[in-house]
Design an enzyme around this catalytic site. Structure first.
Site, mmCIF file in Angstrom:
data_model
loop_
_atom_site.group_PDB
_atom_site.id
_atom_site.type_symbol
_atom_site.label_atom_id
_atom_site.label_comp_id
_atom_site.label_asym_id
_atom_site.label_seq_id
_atom_site.Cartn_x
_atom_site.Cartn_y
_atom_site.Cartn_z
ATOM 1 N N ASN A 154 56.514 9.295 -22.181
ATOM 2 C CA ASN A 154 57.595 8.926 -22.610
ATOM 3 C C ASN A 154 58.024 7.627 -22.589
ATOM 4 O OD1 ASN A 154 57.851 9.147 -19.803
ATOM 5 N ND2 ASN A 154 59.778 10.233 -20.002
ATOM 6 N N GLU A 252 56.333 11.109 -8.881
ATOM 7 C CA GLU A 252 57.702 11.194 -9.496
ATOM 8 C C GLU A 252 57.532 12.273 -10.394
ATOM 9 O OE1 GLU A 252 59.972 10.929 -12.405
ATOM 10 O OE2 GLU A 252 60.278 8.913 -12.598
ATOM 11 N N CYS A 286 63.166 11.694 -17.351
ATOM 12 C CA CYS A 286 63.344 12.716 -16.410
ATOM 13 C C CYS A 286 64.767 12.524 -15.769
ATOM 14 C CB CYS A 286 62.177 12.217 -15.473
ATOM 15 S SG CYS A 286 61.871 10.507 -14.930
ATOM 16 N N GLU A 463 59.780 4.208 -6.737
ATOM 17 C CA GLU A 463 59.426 2.899 -7.582
ATOM 18 C C GLU A 463 60.709 2.067 -7.758
ATOM 19 O OE1 GLU A 463 56.136 5.006 -10.400
ATOM 20 O OE2 GLU A 463 58.040 5.128 -10.889
#
Ligand code: ADP
Length: 481
Positions: A154, A252, A286, A463
């Site tokens: 994505n 993640e 997300c 992150e």
């Protein structure tokens, strides 16, 4: 076929050189807007991955000094900015998002390299104050080892940048595996990084089928950290496969973001924020709001204003500058969104905006009409699963307790959004939300300067921020007499 000065070599990159170009086994990369074949790239295998890991292990034996790492990070940030337009074009062609969004992705990616270039001071040895047990104590942050980076489709550049910049900053050697649907951006990135004086084996790129390469990354002794962004299902596979080898993981995973609007919120602020948050990348991020909870008094005006704006969104090929929503990544994603909407309508939800998309026998043109539903209930698949499409499912609630129970009623815990003008309520609600990222009166997602990551089954590890750098470091404490 795509032609680009950044794609002269359509291969992986191992031990300082391009590999696999011209190989018989290939993966086809397709433009999701048109179905046109963009390129055939090598379908590398476990042997290629092993070669990449061995060269990374060799490179890791010589940890580059901080100044060299800073020069790489700054150099990459500059080169990404220099090649912004061409990178954005490649992202749009293989991923589908509108060009303008792709350009923002390039800027965002460059931001990670700039941020970590400025964060290297955190890696200096830190002496504890005074003598303890009659000894001097110093805390060191050592590079963890070879880092394997597995990224999704994505954000083909940003997901790489979020992992690669801190791994490089920490002094790791890297083997990256991008999603097989969008490898071209990664190849272009390597073309750019190759222009810098990076030692052979420090930055390796392996393109190919996930399972055999993933297996190798999970089991090879050189790999000390795996940083993964993708589905919870694959995250669980990585947990299992790395367990016998006791590797560090940063995961993640999936999200199911609630977007809570209280009666005292500014309705237009909330609606605009939802529009910006929900429709980025056609709803395939997300952090996209996946469930919209609106307190009863505001329901009617919120739904009306949302429907009015969503109804005007322009859907089309991302290469067209007027496009606001591109295609979904492929027909499988399209089918999932369609199933969620159909099931919701069958179970009593009402569609305010949107229509049944034309049934197409072809695998392309996965453009899903932007949709607003009201009357969504927690049992519906659209509320339980991550839809990853341009659909706003609205559910009404009455009390703060109800909103919290609805929002937290998911195994996931990545992002959540709260709209209220009551500071006390905001603090109360946010403290009880089990989500790693919360937007208060904003739909803003992550930024390079701040840690981002999940709770519960959305994973662990962060992150961005200094926390993102420490994912790639081992702490070593030295007690000296
Ligand atoms: P998505 O549903 O977003 O495609 P996936 O979890 O399937 O998410 O994929 C995210 C990344 O993980 C991609 O690079 C994909 O190739 C990779 N991947 C998929 N299966 C495995 C696996 N078994 N081992 C390692 N990586 C995998």
């Amino acid at each position: 076929m795509i032609s680009s000065p950044l794609l002269n070599q359509l291969g992986g990159f191992v031990d300082g050189g391009w590999v696999g170009a011209g190989s018989k086994a290939t993966l086809s990369v397709v433009n999701p807007a048109t179905g046109a074949l963009l390129a055939r790239v090598p379908d590398m295998n476990a042997a290629h991955a092993t070669h990449a890991l061995e060269s990374a292990a060799q490179a890791f034996a010589q940890v580059p000094d901080i100044e060299r790492r800073r020069a790489w990070l700054e150099g990459i940030a500059d080169l990404l900015t220099t090649h912004r337009t061409e990178l954005a074009r490649i992202i749009t062609l293989e991923q589908g998002k509108p060009l303008q969004e792709a350009a923002v992705e390039v800027d965002y990616s460059a931001g990670f390299f700039s941020f970590y270039a400025k964060s290297l001071a955190h890696l200096q040895p830190a002496p504890l104050a005074g003598r303890i047990k009659n000894l001097d104590w110093t805390i060191h942050h050592r590079p963890a080892g070879v880092a394997a980076l597995i990224t999704p489709w994505n954000f083909p550049l940003a997901m790489l940048a979020k992992k690669l910049a801190p791994a490089l900053a920490a002094g790791c050697a890297i083997v990256a595996k991008p999603a097989d649907l969008t490898p071209l951006t990664a190849i272009a990135f390597w073309h750019i990084a190759h222009q810098l004086d990076v030692d052979p084996g420090r930055l390796n790129l392996v393109i190919g089928q996930a399972a055999p390469i993933g297996e190798m990354l999970c089991s090879h002794p050189a790999v000390r950290v795996i940083s993964f962004t993708g589905s919870t299902a694959v995250g669980k596979i990585l947990l299992e496969k790395t367990a016998p080898h006791v590797k560090r993981l940063s995961l993640e995973l999936g999200g199911n973001a609630p977007f809570i609007v209280f009666d005292d919120a500014d309705v237009l602020t909330a609606v605009e924020a939802l529009k910006a948050n929900k429709f980025r990348c056609a709803g395939q991020t997300c952090v996209c709001a996946n469930r919209v909870y609106v307190q009863s008094k505001l329901l009617e005006s919120f739904a009306r204003e949302t429907a009015e704006r969503v109804g005007r969104l322009k859907v089309g090929d991302g290469m067209n500058p007027e496009t606001e929503i591109g295609p979904l990544i492929n027909r499988a994603s399209f089918a999932k969104v369609q199933r969620h909407v159909q099931e919701a309508i069958q179970q009593g939800a009402r569609r305010l905006v949107g229509c049944d998309p034309p049934a197409s026998a072809e695998d392309f043109g996965a453009f899903y009409p932007p949709t607003v539903l009201i009357g969504v209930t927690p049992e519906m698949s659209i509320a339980r699963e991550e839809t990853f499409g341009p659909v706003v499912p609205i559910t009404a609630f009455d009390t703060e307790e109800q909103a919290l129970a609805l929002a937290n009623g998911t195994p996931y815990g990545l992002a959540a959004y709260v709209f209220t003008q009551d500071r006390g309520r905001a603090e109360r609600v946010i403290a009880q939300l089990r989500f790693g990222h919360v937007g208060l009166n904003t739909g803003q997602g992550p930024t390079p300067e701040a840690p981002f990551g999940g709770m519960k089954q959305s994973g662990f590890g962060r992150e961005g921020g200094i926390e993102g750098l420490l994912e790639f470091c081992e702490v070593q404490t030295v007690a000296a007499s």
